[in-house]
Enzyme design. Structure first.
Site, PDB file in Angstrom:
ATOM      1  N   ARG A   1      26.906 -32.023 116.840  1.00  0.00           N
ATOM      2  CA  ARG A   1      26.140 -32.526 116.278  1.00  0.00           C
ATOM      3  C   ARG A   1      25.609 -33.313 117.649  1.00  0.00           C
ATOM      4  NH1 ARG A   1      30.157 -35.644 111.459  1.00  0.00           N
ATOM      5  NH2 ARG A   1      30.105 -33.567 109.855  1.00  0.00           N
TER       6      ARG A   1
ATOM      7  N   ASN B   1      28.441 -26.383 116.705  1.00  0.00           N
ATOM      8  CA  ASN B   1      28.742 -26.738 115.611  1.00  0.00           C
ATOM      9  C   ASN B   1      28.216 -27.688 115.065  1.00  0.00           C
ATOM     10  OD1 ASN B   1      30.946 -26.395 113.234  1.00  0.00           O
ATOM     11  ND2 ASN B   1      31.307 -28.737 114.299  1.00  0.00           N
ATOM     12  N   GLU B   2      27.287 -27.403 113.731  1.00  0.00           N
ATOM     13  CA  GLU B   2      26.496 -29.007 113.230  1.00  0.00           C
ATOM     14  C   GLU B   2      25.548 -29.188 114.022  1.00  0.00           C
ATOM     15  OE1 GLU B   2      28.970 -31.310 111.510  1.00  0.00           O
ATOM     16  OE2 GLU B   2      29.691 -29.626 109.908  1.00  0.00           O
ATOM     17  N   ASN B   3      24.678 -28.338 115.139  1.00  0.00           N
ATOM     18  CA  ASN B   3      23.530 -28.253 116.442  1.00  0.00           C
ATOM     19  C   ASN B   3      22.348 -29.242 114.978  1.00  0.00           C
ATOM     20  OD1 ASN B   3      25.473 -26.343 117.626  1.00  0.00           O
ATOM     21  ND2 ASN B   3      24.630 -28.290 118.732  1.00  0.00           N
TER      22      ASN B   3
ATOM     23  N   ARG C   1      28.389 -21.732 114.069  1.00  0.00           N
ATOM     24  CA  ARG C   1      28.163 -22.429 112.309  1.00  0.00           C
ATOM     25  C   ARG C   1      27.031 -23.637 112.211  1.00  0.00           C
ATOM     26  NH1 ARG C   1      29.768 -27.027 109.908  1.00  0.00           N
ATOM     27  NH2 ARG C   1      30.021 -26.811 107.687  1.00  0.00           N
TER      28      ARG C   1
END
Length: 796
Positions: A391, A427-429, A466
């Site tokens: 994030r 993850n969730e970039n 992801r």
């Protein structure tokens, strides 16, 4: 620019591997005892080591005794009334050193400390590290010698003062982001080891076992990197490889080598290799002994031969056969300790996963303890491990340097584990807001750089991310966000959502699915909804997913999110505040009903479980048939209610719910005994039984709290509360928030992040409870709920 950075990183890894990696020797001393801790900063390092006279100002601030591993946020991460602490903290102890090697080296090996760490011998800084999850070490030999030669040494009577500053302050130029859905913990929350080495040792072993697709042809390459600060010019090296039974497979001796940099130790063919598999995790052992100047030390690593393949737009293969990846996730988090889990707790957790039938795990969202990777090797659990780029976007050069370094360290340190098949890059970039500027192009460019770095460091394993659609084409394996039945649509949409996502990428792997459940909360609706946060709904959501996954021939596999409830700063209003409650077990290892649903589909050991062990009371009308579900992997189950058979049913995984093991039964008002008898394939008979009260009285609005207590043992009492209406009828669907407070010498067992370990918690089926540790004399527990009269109970 990309190739320059990769070259620099690889050069530094070879040249200074000892400063980045684990020390590959077996004999280490865990420094667990005789520590004191201060959860704040100090004025300077002198404050940590100056002499202190009782009653003088130098006594302040007051330090507390702790053992390692230790986490700043052992309890405040789930305290409903505060933000968890983010800032500096100090640890100090005095070392008694007894190096068996004359003129040898003394190292401190950190298995993980969060998030920035500085290390001091007396007043000399000997090392620093940025990053909370990779292993690293500090050579304190020269600093120890200098201290012992100083005038200050006499005051410590031969011991060595060690002070360590950890800091988990918010810092947007670090990974992971503080926007992440997990706590960025502080402290020495993994083991800290004291390591003695001779003048020359191995700082790392690089093992390349290659297995052909036919599983018959294998080769083995082994390289080692020397640690040689004294610049010794000659050494002998003995290499020995043993199979899983301890039989020597190959050995080699290299005499008179120059122990500098990296050296090829072995390059051979292996006849009849024994294959590592999830059902038979057979491990080889590599032992490398370095001898120089009359001193020897042996480095040991485990490895395995296995062959895997992701078929394009198709399934996953391990060792030549299709394997459906049956996975889950793990956060480093536990009740009462935060991130500071002991080895015993880690072993228990991973064995519970295997008991559930897991063969795959995504370690989210950061490099995890070497202990966990060893357990995955030993238990047969394939691994996706990732760096904590999670994030927030992408920061400046310090940010990127840390990400590159952590990826390099993760791959270097965990390269030899046969369980690892995927290196995760993020993850969730696609989640912005750590920085004013958010550019997809910059994120793509940096993701591409990390992907290249990963494949340079490891040519065999796959890369993955992801939830970042605009980077899905960069990595080898991609997982989108689906969350059918929780954040999106209905769970019956799962297959369609998955097929659509699979068609968009070469290699699809579905990680993160499921839903939150408040342990002990159940509903009587045959079609429950997600708004209840009930175990009833989540069990059916999971059941549907697992049924469908068994019949998706193109599916590589999935990983349920997560195995265990965990703390998070972004969910203060959850039924258990600051806890992500999607786990199949609670933070203290208490199993929820959903654990057994997985087991019925995935486990090979015969099992049977009646849904509702945590539901003491069911409700409905007289003569109303109630659904009873039995989860079992046995071929046949017979159900009994109050001693009367309700019939036998055959398990059929195509049926829903419970693979067809579903009955509609009549319950008597009051007490009912329900028993399931299952017959396994080998004719083994298993039984499960529950007792449940059936309530036919209808209730109105909550009007009163009924409070009681019962002794658990000599040390603890359980305080229980029920919400009832004006007639005293239990309100079985009540979700009111309950607060517990205590006056006296007793102690609430709170801030555990569990349904029975929180001073603030939503009721589950109109009830709540908390444990109380007895104290001297009387204690009074107050139980509160909005708009209701506070009730009290006395504990003796």
């Amino acid at each position: 620019m990309v190739s320059r950075w990769i070259g620099v990183i690889i050069f530094l890894t070879v040249l200074a591997g000892s400063l980045q990696a684990k020390v590959p020797v077996q004999h280490k001393e865990r420094l667990t005892d005789n520590w004191v801790f201060l959860r704040q900063d100090i004025g300077n390092i002198w404050e940590a080591v100056r002499s202190v006279k009782p009653g003088q100002p130098e006594e302040l601030p007051l330090w507390q005794e702790v053992t390692l591993p230790h986490c700043f946020n052992a309890e405040d991460g789930v305290d409903p009334d505060v933000n968890y602490y983010q800032g500096p903290g100090w640890y100090k102890t005095q070392l008694s050193l007894h190096n068996p090697y004359p003129d040898g080296r003394i190292l401190l090996e950190f298995e993980g400390a969060g998030q920035k760490t500085d290390v001091y011998i007396y007043t000399t800084k000997v090392g620093s590290h940025v990053g909370g999850y990779d292993s690293w070490n500090v050579d304190i030999t020269d600093a120890v010698k200098a201290f012992l030669a100083s005038d200050a040494a006499a005051r410590f009577k031969g011991k060595i003062p060690l002070s360590i500053r950890c800091d988990n302050s918010r810092d947007a130029e670090m990974i992971p982001s503080d926007l992440s859905d997990f706590n960025v913990y502080g402290g020495i929350y993994r083991y800290l080891n004291l390591v003695y080495l001779p003048k020359v040792a191995m700082s790392g072993l690089h093992i390349d076992p290659s297995l052909a697709k036919n599983l018959k042809d294998a080769s083995l390459k082994i390289a080692g990197t020397f640690y040689n600060p004294a610049d010794v010019r000659t050494a002998d090296v003995q290499v020995c490889v043993k199979d899983a039974d301890g039989k020597i497979v190959v050995s080699r001796k290299l005499n008179g080598v120059t122990p500098l940099g990296e050296l090829s130790l072995l390059d051979v063919k292996i006849d009849k290799p024994v294959v590592w598999d999830v059902d038979a995790p057979r491990l080889y052992t590599c032992e490398v002994t370095v001898s120089a100047d009359g001193q020897s030390v042996t480095s040991v690593e485990k490895f395995g031969f296995r062959h895997f393949e992701f078929v394009e737009k198709g399934p996953f293969h391990l060792n030549g056969r299709r394997l459906l990846l049956r996975g889950t996730h793990r956060h480093e988090d536990h009740a009462g300790v935060g991130a500071a889990m002991t080895e015993e707790q880690m072993i228990q957790e991973m064995k519970m996963m295997k008991e559930m039938g897991v063969n795959f795990i995504r370690l989210g969202h950061y490099q995890q303890s070497e202990i966990i990777l060893n357990l995955c090797d030993e238990l047969g659990i394939l691994v996706w491990e990732e760096i904590p780029w999670c994030r927030g976007g992408v920061g400046g050069e310090n940010y990127r340097t840390q990400a590159r370094r952590m990826l390099t360290n993760m791959i270097t340190q965990h390269y030899n584990h046969p369980a690892v098949i995927i290196w995760g890059l993020g993850n969730e970039n696609d989640w912005p807001n750590d920085f004013e500027r958010y550019e997809q192009g910059e994120i793509r460019a940096f993701m591409s750089e990390l992907n290249t770095l990963s494949h340079t460091l490891d040519v065999c394993r796959k890369t993955a991310i992801r939830r970042c659609e605009f980077c899905s084409d960069i990595v080898d394996v991609y997982s989108p966000t689906i969350w059918a039945g929780w954040y999106r649509g209905k769970y019956t949409d799962y297959v369609n959502y998955s097929r659509e996502a699979m068609e968009r990428v070469k290699h699809f792997l579905h990680v993160e699915w499921g839903g939150d459940s408040h342990a002990g909360r159940h509903v009587e609706d045959k079609e429950p909804t997600k708004k209840d946060w009930s175990e009833t709904y989540v069990v059916k959501l999971i059941d549907w997913h697992l049924k469908e996954q068994e019949n998706m021939p193109w599916l590589t596999g999935t990983a349920y999110w997560p195995f265990k409830d965990f703390s998070t700063p972004v969910r203060p209003e959850n039924p258990v505040p600051y806890v992500n409650q999607k786990g199949v077990i609670e933070r203290d290892f208490t199993k929820k009903e959903s654990f057994y649903v997985f087991q019925s589909y995935w486990a090979t050991t015969p099992m049977v479980h009646i849904y509702g062990h945590s539901q003491a009371v069911r409700w409905g009308g007289e003569n109303e048939r109630k659904e009873v579900l039995v989860y079992s992997n046995c071929k046949e189950v017979e159900l009994f209610v109050n001693g009367i058979s309700q019939g036998k049913k055959q398990r059929d995984s195509r049926e829903f719910p419970a693979a067809g093991l579903r009955w509609e039964v009549l319950l008597n008002a009051g007490k009912n005994e329900i028993k399931a008898i299952a017959v396994a394939k080998d004719k083994t008979v298993l039984e499960d039984e529950i007792t449940v009260r059936y309530q036919t009285e209808k209730w109105g609005e909550e009007k009163r709290l009924l409070v009681s207590s019962e002794g658990i043992d000599e040390a603890f009492v359980l305080v229980k509360v029920s919400l009832v209406d004006e007639k005293g009828i239990p309100c079985l669907d009540s979700k009111k928030v309950i607060r517990f407070e205590l006056a006296g010498n007793g102690e609430l067992v709170k801030n555990q992040g569990t349904v029975s370990g929180s001073s603030k918690v939503q009721a589950a089926n109109g009830t709540a409870s908390i444990r109380v540790k007895r104290g001297f004399g009387k204690s009074v527990v107050a139980v509160k709920s909005e708009n209701l009269e506070t009730q009290f109970v006395t504990i003796n």
